[in-house]
Design a protein around this motif. Structure first.
Motif, short mmCIF file in Angstrom:
data_model
loop_
_atom_site.label_atom_id
_atom_site.label_comp_id
_atom_site.label_asym_id
_atom_site.label_seq_id
_atom_site.Cartn_x
_atom_site.Cartn_y
_atom_site.Cartn_z
N GLY A 128 37.66 20.10 -4.71
CA GLY A 128 36.70 20.23 -3.83
C GLY A 128 35.34 20.51 -5.11
O GLY A 128 35.12 20.77 -5.91
N GLU A 129 33.85 20.54 -4.11
CA GLU A 129 32.69 20.99 -4.62
C GLU A 129 32.88 22.11 -5.06
O GLU A 129 33.10 23.30 -4.48
CB GLU A 129 31.75 20.71 -3.94
N THR A 130 32.54 22.40 -6.28
CA THR A 130 32.66 23.83 -7.00
C THR A 130 31.54 24.37 -7.97
O THR A 130 30.27 23.26 -8.30
CB THR A 130 34.27 23.81 -7.88
N MET A 131 31.48 25.41 -7.70
CA MET A 131 29.70 26.16 -8.76
C MET A 131 30.70 27.61 -9.77
O MET A 131 31.38 27.83 -9.26
CB MET A 131 28.34 26.78 -8.08
N VAL A 132 30.09 27.32 -10.67
CA VAL A 132 31.22 28.45 -12.13
C VAL A 132 29.79 29.00 -12.51
O VAL A 132 28.88 28.58 -12.92
CB VAL A 132 31.79 27.49 -13.07
N PHE A 133 30.21 30.20 -12.51
CA PHE A 133 29.16 31.46 -12.54
C PHE A 133 29.78 31.83 -14.04
O PHE A 133 30.78 32.46 -14.31
CB PHE A 133 28.23 32.69 -11.67
N LEU A 175 24.18 40.78 -9.04
CA LEU A 175 24.86 40.45 -7.47
C LEU A 175 23.19 39.91 -6.59
O LEU A 175 24.00 39.29 -5.91
CB LEU A 175 24.07 42.15 -7.64
N PRO A 176 22.20 39.75 -6.87
CA PRO A 176 21.39 39.22 -5.65
C PRO A 176 21.49 37.95 -6.12
O PRO A 176 20.80 37.42 -5.48
CB PRO A 176 19.90 39.66 -7.33
N MET A 177 21.35 37.26 -6.76
CA MET A 177 21.51 36.00 -7.58
C MET A 177 23.17 35.56 -6.94
O MET A 177 22.85 34.55 -6.03
CB MET A 177 22.90 35.69 -8.59
N LEU A 178 23.72 35.73 -6.59
CA LEU A 178 25.32 35.76 -5.82
C LEU A 178 25.14 35.81 -3.92
O LEU A 178 25.44 35.21 -3.65
CB LEU A 178 26.30 36.54 -6.53
N ILE A 179 24.56 36.92 -4.32
CA ILE A 179 24.07 37.37 -2.60
C ILE A 179 23.20 35.56 -1.74
O ILE A 179 23.88 35.92 -0.70
CB ILE A 179 23.41 39.10 -2.19
N GLU A 186 28.39 22.55 5.13
CA GLU A 186 27.67 21.92 4.91
C GLU A 186 26.98 21.30 3.38
O GLU A 186 26.53 20.63 3.13
CB GLU A 186 26.83 21.43 5.85
N SER A 187 26.81 22.66 3.35
CA SER A 187 25.71 23.28 1.95
C SER A 187 26.87 22.31 0.71
O SER A 187 27.50 22.44 0.60
CB SER A 187 26.08 24.62 0.89
N SER A 188 25.56 21.46 -0.71
CA SER A 188 26.02 21.55 -1.34
C SER A 188 25.89 21.71 -2.67
O SER A 188 24.78 22.77 -2.03
CB SER A 188 25.35 20.20 -1.65
N VAL A 189 26.66 21.57 -3.89
CA VAL A 189 26.33 21.76 -5.36
C VAL A 189 24.98 22.48 -5.49
O VAL A 189 24.22 23.07 -5.87
CB VAL A 189 26.88 21.72 -6.38
N LYS A 216 20.19 24.95 -6.74
CA LYS A 216 19.10 25.77 -6.94
C LYS A 216 18.08 26.66 -6.45
O LYS A 216 17.56 27.30 -6.84
CB LYS A 216 18.35 24.62 -5.62
N ILE A 217 18.91 27.25 -5.56
CA ILE A 217 19.10 28.68 -5.11
C ILE A 217 19.05 29.91 -6.19
O ILE A 217 18.54 30.60 -6.53
CB ILE A 217 19.95 28.78 -3.71
N ALA A 218 20.82 29.34 -6.57
CA ALA A 218 21.11 30.49 -7.75
C ALA A 218 19.98 30.26 -8.91
O ALA A 218 19.68 31.28 -9.22
CB ALA A 218 22.59 29.59 -8.27
#
Length: 143
Positions: A57-62, A91-95, A104-107, A112-114
């Motif tokens: 599925g949709e994935t983000m890799v940090f 940590l602030p980014m991930l929180i 319902e969130s999209s990558v 954009k938030i990250a």
């Protein structure tokens, strides 16, 4: 729900995940995978490949930082899988990302938030500003 994979040199990503869950509670669809000292890049790539297959599925890799083995590994695997790759995780980014993540969130929305500069978590704190020495309040005690 968007999957999240944290990659780093050493146990940084696992510590971030533990701290994140201490603050935000247990999380679904998130995994941390560290590069161990002395581990070959090929072995690490195989482990990350297995993790990406399992996430589906949709994935983000940090990634901890741009240019190292975790980054190069993810960059190589990006030709095989579709995911957003974000460096400089903290940590602030991930929180921010995890507290805004819903079914319902999209990558694209979460990326954009990250990347919002407010999530860098970097600022100079001057506690003695505006007259005299002041100390940060470390507890709720009245003392």
């Amino acid at each position: 729900m968007v999957n999240i994979l944290l990659l780093s040199h050493g146990p940084f990503c696992e510590g971030l995940l533990a701290s994140l869950e201490m603050i935000a509670g247990p999380q679904k669809n998130i995994q941390a995978l560290q590069l161990h000292a002395g581990q070959s890049p090929d072995d690490y790539r195989d482990k990350v490949d297995e993790a990406l297959v399992a996430l589906r599925g949709e994935t983000m890799v940090f990634i901890d930082l741009k240019g190292g083995t975790p980054y190069n590994t993810a960059g190589f695997l990006k030709s095989k899988y579709s995911f957003d790759l974000i460096t400089g995780m903290n940590l602030p980014m991930l929180i921010s990302v995890l507290t805004m993540r819903t079914e319902e969130s999209s990558v694209a929305e979460l990326s954009k938030i990250a990347l919002d500069p407010l999530n860098a978590g970097i600022e100079l704190i001057n506690l003695s500003e505006n007259g005299g020495k002041k100390h940060a309040k470390l507890s709720l005690n009245k003392d």
